[in-house]
Design an enzyme around this catalytic site. Structure first.
Site, PDB file in Angstrom:
ATOM      1  N   VAL A   9       1.553   3.233 -10.805  1.00  0.00           N
ATOM      2  CA  VAL A   9       0.773   2.319 -11.635  1.00  0.00           C
ATOM      3  C   VAL A   9       1.606   1.055 -11.828  1.00  0.00           C
ATOM      4  CG1 VAL A   9      -0.609   4.070 -12.785  1.00  0.00           C
ATOM      5  CG2 VAL A   9       1.592   3.490 -13.733  1.00  0.00           C
ATOM      6  N   SER A  10       1.043  -0.072 -11.429  1.00  0.00           N
ATOM      7  CA  SER A  10       1.807  -1.315 -11.441  1.00  0.00           C
ATOM      8  C   SER A  10       1.304  -2.341 -12.436  1.00  0.00           C
ATOM      9  CB  SER A  10       1.817  -1.942 -10.036  1.00  0.00           C
ATOM     10  OG  SER A  10       0.499  -2.103  -9.550  1.00  0.00           O
TER      11      SER A  10
END
Length: 211
Positions: A9-10
């Site tokens: 998850v960025s």
């Protein structure tokens, strides 16, 4: 043997829970989830991520590594192709949620191996190309934001988050219909059509409003 979901998850509006829900909805029985947060970009390899590095110690022959799509492993062509091949050499099976891709070292037929390796290369190249296109769209949106004053130049505020944008992109690749995507994401059909027809502008709009 275990089935491990690797989630990356960025952005703040992405969640590992959503990626697990997608995996379980596709029929995977997930035993463990390994999550890397706040890491992205073409230059960051899987081994350079704290939890990505742990995968190489955790997974054993016969285990299954599940990822939503190959771009969760990385956005660098050379790194992604080598990562998948290394897991296959170790006897780990790599599976994707989207399109149900399966990569393993079971086949010894040279033609099947060539087809498999070509597909791995194509998907890894697509992941890098998409990342670079996204980066350029974001840069363009931010540059436009800095060159203007006030809110009127931004146009309509996006009705979707980055997480929703990525979900729409994934479901379109998977071949889902517009109505099904609207139900999954909570977005209007019109918003989905706009994303489908002009992904670069969708990226730029998010960048303009984030600037």
């Amino acid at each position: 043997m275990q089935t491990v979901l690797y989630a990356r998850v960025s952005t703040a509006d992405q969640t590992s829970a959503h990626q697990r829900k997608q995996a379980e909805g596709a029929g995977f029985k997930v035993d463990d989830v390994v999550v890397d947060e706040g890491v992205s970009g073409v230059s960051t390899t899987l081994m350079e991520r704290p939890e990505g590095r742990r995968l190489f110690d955790k997974l054993r022959a016969g285990d299954v590594l599940v990822v939503r799509w190959v771009d969760r492993l990385g956005r660098n062509y050379a790194d992604v192709t080598e990562t998948i091949r290394e897991f296959m050499r170790r006897g780990v099976v790599v599976k994707t949620v989207i399109n149900g891709m399966v990569f393993d070292g079971a086949t010894t037929d040279p033609v099947q191996m060539a087809v498999r390796d070509a597909l791995i290369g194509f998907l890894a190249a697509t992941a890098q190309a998409q990342a670079e296109a996204t980066k350029e769209a974001q840069k363009a949106g931010i540059a436009h934001a800095k060159a203007q004053d006030g809110d009127s130049y931004r146009g309509r505020k996006p009705s979707f988050t980055r997480a929703q944008l990525e979900t729409v992109r994934d479901l379109l690749v998977q071949g889902s219909g517009i109505s099904a995507i609207a139900k999954e994401t909570g977005l209007s059909r019109q918003a989905i059509y706009r994303i489908r027809d002009n992904r670069a502008e969708a990226e730029a709009a998010l960048a303009r409003w984030a600037a």
